[in-house]
Design an enzyme around this catalytic site. Sequence first.
Site, short mmCIF file in Angstrom:
data_model
loop_
_atom_site.label_atom_id
_atom_site.label_comp_id
_atom_site.label_asym_id
_atom_site.label_seq_id
_atom_site.Cartn_x
_atom_site.Cartn_y
_atom_site.Cartn_z
N GLU A 32 0.87 -1.18 0.00
CA GLU A 32 0.00 0.00 0.00
C GLU A 32 0.91 1.24 0.00
O GLU A 32 1.81 1.33 0.84
CB GLU A 32 -0.87 0.02 1.25
CG GLU A 32 -1.83 -1.15 1.37
CD GLU A 32 -2.58 -1.10 2.69
OE1 GLU A 32 -3.48 -0.26 2.84
OE2 GLU A 32 -2.23 -1.89 3.58
N ARG A 66 5.32 -13.76 9.22
CA ARG A 66 5.88 -12.40 9.23
C ARG A 66 7.26 -12.39 9.86
O ARG A 66 7.61 -13.26 10.65
CB ARG A 66 4.98 -11.47 10.07
CG ARG A 66 3.73 -11.02 9.39
CD ARG A 66 2.96 -10.11 10.33
NE ARG A 66 3.72 -8.90 10.62
CZ ARG A 66 3.25 -7.67 10.44
NH1 ARG A 66 2.05 -7.49 9.96
NH2 ARG A 66 3.98 -6.64 10.73
N LYS A 113 2.89 2.00 10.82
CA LYS A 113 2.92 3.35 10.25
C LYS A 113 2.41 4.38 11.26
O LYS A 113 3.00 5.46 11.41
CB LYS A 113 2.06 3.38 8.98
CG LYS A 113 2.59 2.49 7.87
CD LYS A 113 1.53 2.20 6.82
CE LYS A 113 2.05 1.15 5.85
NZ LYS A 113 1.02 0.64 4.96
#
Length: 786
Positions: free
Chosen positions: A282, A497, A507
Site C-alpha cells: 500500500e 511475518r 505506520k
Amino acid sequence: MAAAAAAGSMAPEEVEEALGLFTGIGLSEAKARETLRNGALSALLRRAVLQAQSALGPALDKATGTLLYNAAARLRDPKHLGFLVGYIARREILTDLQLSAALEYVRNHPVEPLDAVDFEQACGVGVCITPEQIEETVEAVISEHRAELLAERYHFNMGVLVGEARSRLRWADGKTIKNEVDLQVLHLLGPKTEADLEKKPKAAKARPAPVEKQKAAVVENGEVGTETRSLLEQLRGEALKFHKPGENYKTEGYVVTPNTMALLKQHLAVTGGQVRTRFPPEPNGILHIGHAKAINFNFGYAKANGGVCFLRYDDTNPEKEEEKYFTAIRDMVEWLGYQPYAVTHASDYFDQLYTWALELIRRGQAYVCHQKVEEIKGHNPPPSPWRDRLVEESLLLFEDMRKGKFGEGEATLRMKLVMEDGKMDPVAYRVKFTPHHRTGDKWCIYPTYDYTHCLCDSIEHITHSLCTKEFQARRSSYFWLCNALDVYCPVQWEYGRLNLLYTVVSKRKIIRLVETGAVRDWDDPRLFTLTALRRRGFPPEAINNFCARVGVTVAQATMEPHLLEACAREVLNEQAPRAMAVLEPLKVTITNFPAPKALEVLVPNFPADESRGFHKVPFQPTVYIEETDFREEMDKGYKRLAPGQPVGLRHTGYVIAVQNVIKDPSGRVMELEVTCTKSDVAEKPKAFIHWVSEPLACEVRLYERLFLHKNPEDPSEVPGGFLSDLNPDSLRVVPNALVDSSVLSARPFDKFQFERLGYFSVDPDSKEGKVVFNRTVTLKEDPGKA
C-alpha cells in the site's frame, strides 16, 4: 462421549454403530475411536463402508477395509469417494499401489465426469501379472547383475534387484517380487556362509568440498546460525512444495468449478507456464524490515524458478496515499537488487473491477447495504437487513453510489460469503469523496482489499499469491470471489511475518515518533524502515542475507537486532575500505620527527587482501589519537599509551613514547609530546593505535537502540506505552571528530571501516567542508570487547 462430540455430536447409538462399522473392516477399537475424533474422516469412512457393504454384503475382509480406510483418509476431494469405492468393491482396485495411482489420477483430474477408460489404464485395472512374468522378469534382472552378485554375494544390495523388477512390472505385488528375488538369489549363490554373515566394512565416505551457505537456517529462540542456504536455494523448485503453474487444483483447499480446467488452460496460454508473483504494497507509508522478507520472498521465488514478479501498488485508499511513498517503495525494491517485471497499480483496473462488481450483483452474490461501519465491526455483527434485497434494486443503488448520491458511510457494496475467521459479508466498495492521485475525480467509490486483491492477481495471471499469515483468514474469500465471477483463480500461499525486537514498525506509531520529535523522519537511522537502514549504512546484501537466515518459515519469526547487525558486519568487512578516524581527539607532537616535511603512508584498503589497493595518508609531526588511548596511570592489563609504555602507530612503522604531558589549568590533558623510534629497532609494543594527521573535520552520529525494552508495544512490559520507553541515549552526536583525508571525495551512502571503531556511512546531511558519518555497527557485537 468425547469421540461422539468430536464426530459432530453423534448420539451414543450412532457412536456404537460407527465403531461396529470400523472394527468390522479390521480397525482395532483404539484406532476406530481415534478415527471418530476426526469428524470429516469418520463421515467419509462411514460412507465408504456402507457403499462397499451394499455391493459385497455386511462382511468385508481386512484387505478391502484397509483400502477403504486409505481412500477415505487420503482423498482430497470427497466428491470422488463413491467413484473410488466402486472400484474397490468390484475388486478392480486390489492393492495400495493401485489405490495410490487412483488417488493421484483424481487429484490431477478434478472435474467430473472422469474418463473411466483412461482412469483404469492409469491404475492398472484389469492388468494381471502372472507368476511366470514375475519369474522371467526377476531372472532377467539378476542376469544383468550376475557378475556383481557372484563377487559380492549376500553383501550385494538386494533392494536394487527388487526395485528394478518392480519398475518393469508396475502392478505386480511387491512381496511376491521380493520372494522370487530371494528364491533365485539362493539358487544362484547357495546358502549363506560365515563370510556372508560378517558385516560388510563401511567404505570411508569422501568428504564433499565445502559449499558456501550449504546448511539450512535453524531458528531457535530467536537465534539464527551464521550459515544458511541462499534464499534462492530455499525457494527453488520443490523446496517449498508449491504447485506448478497450471496445477492450481492440486493445492489443498483449492475450489474446483466446472470452468476451472478451461480457465487454467487459458492461463497457461497467456503465461507459457511461467511462475508469476507480485509484491503489492500500500503506498501509504515507508517499507520496513518485515517488507524486506516479503520482497525477497516474492521476487526471490520468481527469480529462483525462472519467473517474473510484478510490483503492484494497492492504491485503493486515496486518503492516505502520497507520491513520495510510491517513489520510495520502488527505490527500496531496486535497492535490494530486484527489478519488477512490470509496475502496475490496482487503479489500472478500476474500470474492470467496477464491471465485475455489477456482474457480482447480477449473479445474486453482492448487495448494497446501509449498515454503519460501527454496526458491522467485529466478528458477530447483526445480519444486514438488506442482504436479500432485489438484484435490480442493488444495481440501481450501486449506480447511485458511483454518481455520488450517498454520503460517506451511508452505503456499501457487500459480498455474500462467510470468511474463514467467521466475518460475514465483507465490504467490496465504499464511498470516499477523495480525489485519487491517478484517476482524479473520476471515482467516488473505491474497492476494498478483500475485493481488489484476488481480482488483480487474476488479471495479471499471478501463479503464486504469496502473503503473510494474517491473510489466511481471507483465503476462502479469495477463492470464492474468483469462482463467483468465473475468472482465473490463482493460489494464495501464506508465510510467517518477520518482526524485530526493540522497535516498532507500524505506520501509525512511526508517525507518532516523528510528530513528537523522538525521531527526525521515516529514514531516521534508529528506525528499521528500509530507508532508515539504508541511511544508517546497512548494505542491501546484508538485509537479503538476514532474510535468508530467517528462512521461509510459516511461523512468525521475531528476531534480535544483533542478528541483522551480524549480517551487516559480514558484508561490510568485504565491501567497506579502511580509513582512520578519531572521535575524541588528543593532540600529539612528535618532537624528533624523522623528516623535514610530512611523509606519505600507504594504508591498505583491505588489510586481508592487499591486491585491492592502497590509499595514502599524510604523516607529520602533529598527529591526533583517541583520548581513551592514553592514560597517565596504567591499570593492570592496560596496553595502550602511557608514560613508560610506548605504542605503535598503525601503518607508519614507528613506535612512540611519551616524554611530556601538557595540561590546561584545570588539569585536563591537552597535548602529549612524544618521541618516535622505527619499529624494527624498538622493542615490540603491546599495542598499535590508530591516528590521523592533517585530518578533515567531520560530524559522527553514534546510534543505540531506540527503545529500552524488547517489546515496547507490549503493555505488560511497558505499561506507559511505547513513547514512554524511549532510550535517552539512542543518539550521541560527536560534532568535532577527525578523519583522515582519504575520505575527502566520499559521497552519501559511501561506507568505510574506521579502524578499531566500527563501520560508518556518509549521511546525506553532509555538505561542503563538513562530512557527516553515521555509525552503522560496531566492529564487534559487544563494543566493550573492542
